[in-house]
Motif scaffolding. Structure first.
Motif, PDB file in Angstrom:
ATOM      1  N   UNK A  99       0.818  -1.243  -0.066  1.00  0.00           N
ATOM      2  CA  UNK A  99      -0.090   0.087  -0.070  1.00  0.00           C
ATOM      3  C   UNK A  99       0.872   1.270  -0.020  1.00  0.00           C
ATOM      4  N   UNK A 100       0.864   1.946  -1.110  1.00  0.00           N
ATOM      5  CA  UNK A 100       1.802   2.952  -1.361  1.00  0.00           C
ATOM      6  C   UNK A 100       0.672   4.245  -1.387  1.00  0.00           C
ATOM      7  N   UNK A 101       0.984   5.189  -0.547  1.00  0.00           N
ATOM      8  CA  UNK A 101       0.237   6.599  -0.595  1.00  0.00           C
ATOM      9  C   UNK A 101       1.234   7.478  -1.121  1.00  0.00           C
ATOM     10  N   UNK A 102       0.839   7.758  -2.489  1.00  0.00           N
ATOM     11  CA  UNK A 102       1.767   8.758  -3.239  1.00  0.00           C
ATOM     12  C   UNK A 102       1.801  10.263  -2.615  1.00  0.00           C
ATOM     13  N   UNK A 103       0.799  10.662  -1.979  1.00  0.00           N
ATOM     14  CA  UNK A 103       0.599  11.725  -1.228  1.00  0.00           C
ATOM     15  C   UNK A 103       1.891  11.909  -0.077  1.00  0.00           C
ATOM     16  N   UNK A 104       2.157  10.769   0.517  1.00  0.00           N
ATOM     17  CA  UNK A 104       3.113  10.816   1.334  1.00  0.00           C
ATOM     18  C   UNK A 104       4.516  10.536   0.978  1.00  0.00           C
ATOM     19  N   UNK A 105       4.521   9.848  -0.151  1.00  0.00           N
ATOM     20  CA  UNK A 105       5.807   9.902  -0.781  1.00  0.00           C
ATOM     21  C   UNK A 105       6.980  10.749  -0.771  1.00  0.00           C
ATOM     22  N   UNK A 106       7.982  10.445  -0.164  1.00  0.00           N
ATOM     23  CA  UNK A 106       9.226  11.147  -0.143  1.00  0.00           C
ATOM     24  C   UNK A 106       8.942  12.460   0.791  1.00  0.00           C
ATOM     25  N   UNK A 107       8.023  12.523   1.374  1.00  0.00           N
ATOM     26  CA  UNK A 107       7.705  13.550   2.579  1.00  0.00           C
ATOM     27  C   UNK A 107       8.472  13.581   3.901  1.00  0.00           C
ATOM     28  N   UNK A 112      -3.700   2.940   6.168  1.00  0.00           N
ATOM     29  CA  UNK A 112      -3.362   1.722   6.365  1.00  0.00           C
ATOM     30  C   UNK A 112      -4.367   1.058   7.358  1.00  0.00           C
ATOM     31  N   UNK A 113      -5.104   1.816   8.360  1.00  0.00           N
ATOM     32  CA  UNK A 113      -5.719   1.165   9.348  1.00  0.00           C
ATOM     33  C   UNK A 113      -6.982   0.674   8.572  1.00  0.00           C
ATOM     34  N   UNK A 114      -7.747   1.722   7.303  1.00  0.00           N
ATOM     35  CA  UNK A 114      -8.649   1.289   6.688  1.00  0.00           C
ATOM     36  C   UNK A 114      -8.493   0.148   5.729  1.00  0.00           C
ATOM     37  N   UNK A 115      -7.383   0.000   5.201  1.00  0.00           N
ATOM     38  CA  UNK A 115      -7.160  -1.302   4.256  1.00  0.00           C
ATOM     39  C   UNK A 115      -6.974  -2.597   5.050  1.00  0.00           C
ATOM     40  N   UNK A 116      -6.171  -2.202   6.219  1.00  0.00           N
ATOM     41  CA  UNK A 116      -6.067  -3.676   6.953  1.00  0.00           C
ATOM     42  C   UNK A 116      -7.268  -4.131   7.780  1.00  0.00           C
ATOM     43  N   UNK A 117      -8.360  -3.163   7.839  1.00  0.00           N
ATOM     44  CA  UNK A 117      -9.300  -3.444   8.410  1.00  0.00           C
ATOM     45  C   UNK A 117     -10.521  -4.249   7.242  1.00  0.00           C
ATOM     46  N   UNK A 130      -9.289  -6.071   4.490  1.00  0.00           N
ATOM     47  CA  UNK A 130      -8.918  -7.350   4.005  1.00  0.00           C
ATOM     48  C   UNK A 130      -8.181  -8.126   4.849  1.00  0.00           C
ATOM     49  N   UNK A 131      -8.306  -9.397   4.472  1.00  0.00           N
ATOM     50  CA  UNK A 131      -7.743 -10.620   5.455  1.00  0.00           C
ATOM     51  C   UNK A 131      -6.312 -10.808   4.982  1.00  0.00           C
ATOM     52  N   UNK A 132      -5.680 -10.422   3.761  1.00  0.00           N
ATOM     53  CA  UNK A 132      -4.438 -10.678   3.304  1.00  0.00           C
ATOM     54  C   UNK A 132      -3.299  -9.646   3.859  1.00  0.00           C
ATOM     55  N   UNK A 133      -2.170 -10.038   3.967  1.00  0.00           N
ATOM     56  CA  UNK A 133      -1.002  -9.158   4.471  1.00  0.00           C
ATOM     57  C   UNK A 133      -1.056  -7.800   3.671  1.00  0.00           C
ATOM     58  N   UNK A 134      -0.867  -6.602   4.376  1.00  0.00           N
ATOM     59  CA  UNK A 134      -0.564  -5.212   3.981  1.00  0.00           C
ATOM     60  C   UNK A 134       0.704  -4.825   4.338  1.00  0.00           C
ATOM     61  N   UNK A 135       1.549  -4.240   3.180  1.00  0.00           N
ATOM     62  CA  UNK A 135       2.882  -3.851   3.647  1.00  0.00           C
ATOM     63  C   UNK A 135       2.803  -2.244   3.354  1.00  0.00           C
ATOM     64  N   UNK A 136       3.255  -1.618   4.336  1.00  0.00           N
ATOM     65  CA  UNK A 136       3.019  -0.065   4.430  1.00  0.00           C
ATOM     66  C   UNK A 136       4.153   0.465   3.730  1.00  0.00           C
ATOM     67  N   UNK A 137       4.069   1.482   2.389  1.00  0.00           N
ATOM     68  CA  UNK A 137       5.047   2.074   1.896  1.00  0.00           C
ATOM     69  C   UNK A 137       4.626   3.605   2.088  1.00  0.00           C
ATOM     70  N   UNK A 138       5.605   4.507   1.755  1.00  0.00           N
ATOM     71  CA  UNK A 138       5.513   5.790   1.518  1.00  0.00           C
ATOM     72  C   UNK A 138       5.431   6.650   2.882  1.00  0.00           C
TER      73      UNK A 138
END
Length: 91
Positions: A10-18, A27-32, A34-42
């Protein structure tokens, strides 16, 4: 997930490089949802951002690149911060 994804990076382009931290509400919304693993990015820019994303969301992994490439933060410093917070990190 229903189409066969095994994990989500899960890449949030608005946060990328900030360097201000991961988008924790996203991250909370997506992990809540789905049941598959989520990898935080950006967004990571400091050691404590790793601690925050693991403590405050359900992500199974987190990544960063720019802060390491620019030598702003050492990888071992992130691992140390996580271990001190009781979050396992690979050696």
């Amino acid at each position: 997930q229903q189409l066969g994804a095994g994990e989500i990076m899960l890449n949030c382009i608005d946060m990328d490089g900030q360097g201000n931290g991961y988008d924790l509400p996203l991250m909370q919304a997506v992990t809540g949802a789905v049941s598959i693993p989520v990898i935080a990015s950006s967004g990571a820019g400091k050691e404590h951002h790793f601690v925050e994303v693991f403590r405050e969301t359900g992500v199974q992994a987190a990544l960063a690149a720019g802060m390491f490439h620019r030598k702003e933060v050492e990888i071992e410093a992130c691992k140390t911060a996580m271990r001190q917070a009781g979050i396992p990190a690979r050696t």
